[in-house]
Design a protein around this motif. Structure first.
Motif, mmCIF file in Angstrom:
data_model
loop_
_atom_site.group_PDB
_atom_site.id
_atom_site.type_symbol
_atom_site.label_atom_id
_atom_site.label_comp_id
_atom_site.label_asym_id
_atom_site.label_seq_id
_atom_site.Cartn_x
_atom_site.Cartn_y
_atom_site.Cartn_z
ATOM 1 N N ALA A 154 0.822 -0.994 -0.341
ATOM 2 C CA ALA A 154 0.209 0.104 -0.239
ATOM 3 C C ALA A 154 0.944 1.380 -0.377
ATOM 4 O O ALA A 154 0.252 2.563 -0.365
ATOM 5 C CB ALA A 154 -0.874 0.121 1.325
ATOM 6 N N GLU A 155 1.962 1.017 0.709
ATOM 7 C CA GLU A 155 2.887 1.745 0.710
ATOM 8 C C GLU A 155 4.129 2.785 -0.936
ATOM 9 O O GLU A 155 3.574 3.656 -0.924
ATOM 10 C CB GLU A 155 3.964 1.995 1.127
ATOM 11 N N ASP A 156 3.874 2.218 -1.356
ATOM 12 C CA ASP A 156 4.463 2.692 -2.761
ATOM 13 C C ASP A 156 3.291 2.680 -4.115
ATOM 14 O O ASP A 156 3.365 2.707 -4.863
ATOM 15 C CB ASP A 156 4.897 1.050 -3.537
ATOM 16 N N GLN A 157 1.597 2.027 -4.118
ATOM 17 C CA GLN A 157 0.975 2.560 -4.541
ATOM 18 C C GLN A 157 1.249 4.031 -5.269
ATOM 19 O O GLN A 157 0.590 3.927 -6.245
ATOM 20 C CB GLN A 157 -1.093 2.825 -3.197
ATOM 21 N N ARG A 158 1.359 5.667 -4.537
ATOM 22 C CA ARG A 158 1.445 7.083 -5.090
ATOM 23 C C ARG A 158 2.650 6.304 -6.127
ATOM 24 O O ARG A 158 2.013 6.937 -7.099
ATOM 25 C CB ARG A 158 1.637 7.308 -3.956
#
Length: 236
Positions: A154-158
């Motif tokens: 989720a932390e790498d989504q952006r």
């Protein structure tokens, strides 16, 4: 001993045997490659000599033993970071996810392979995939976006889906005339949205999404970022 077998040139003949019309030869060659792939020294060599695609094709077999041998070999190859991009470029992640596996042991092996790939989507592996997502053919770009929607944290989504246009690639699939591509894009967006809710107070997406629901939900999650990235100005 496994390294010596590879050094003597056994890999290429074994890979060629994966495409033999003889089922027993395919089964034995997949078994042998699976054993060799448990050694870190052999993993990149098997993949780079063309072993991935024929092993992935064997997952379509109706022979449970052949299917399992291929899955076990792929599990070994997924242990090597250098093989991750190749897995994704040839559509390996979708193949593992969509496969109809006969025995439970094969299902478990495939699940562990996907988990192994997921653990490697970081650092230089992720950087290389993002590079490919910019410069590769559109088909490969979409495969990467689909795989990352399923495997990324989720932390790498952006970074992946806003800064590197992964969201545009997924949304583009919804406009395809190919029903399978529409479905893949819809499911990927749904999974991406569910991951995003771990960092967002917005309620989780409904359990049976249509493509339109997925689009609206994912845009609502990413609206602040999308509005900046794509120059969208709210009238509110």
């Amino acid at each position: 001993m496994k390294v010596h077998i590879v050094q003597r040139g056994a890999v290429q003949p074994l890979i060629e045997m994966l495409q033999s019309p003889n089922v027993q030869l395919r089964e034995m060659s997949a078994f042998a490659l699976g054993r060799l792939a448990q050694d870190a020294h052999n993993q990149a060599g098997i993949a780079h000599n063309g072993g991935l695609v024929p092993l992935l094709r064997l997952l379509d077999s109706k022979n449970g033993s052949l299917q399992h041998n291929a899955a076990f070999a792929l599990y070994g190859l997924a242990d090597n970071e250098d093989n991750v991009a190749d897995f994704i470029k040839v559509g390996g992640v979708q193949k593992l996810q969509d496969g109809e596996f006969i025995v439970q042991a094969t299902k478990d092996c495939v699940a562990k392979t996907l988990k192994r790939l997921e653990e490697k989507i970081q650092g230089r592996v992720l950087s290389h995939l993002l590079y490919l997502m910019r410069i590769a053919k559109k088909t490969i770009q979409r495969r990467i976006a689909l795989a990352l929607a399923n495997l990324c944290s989720a932390e790498d989504q952006r970074t992946i889906f806003i800064d590197n246009n992964g969201l545009e690639l997924l949304l583009g699939l919804l406009g395809s005339t190919n029903l399978k591509q529409q479905l893949d894009g819809s499911i990927a967006l749904y999974k991406l949205a569910n991951k995003a809710t771990t960092l967002s107070p917005i309620d989780a997406a409904p359990p049976s999404p249509t493509p339109q629901v997925c689009v609206l939900f994912i845009v609502s999650l990413f609206w602040p970022m999308c509005s900046v990235r794509f120059g969208i100005i709210s009238n509110n």
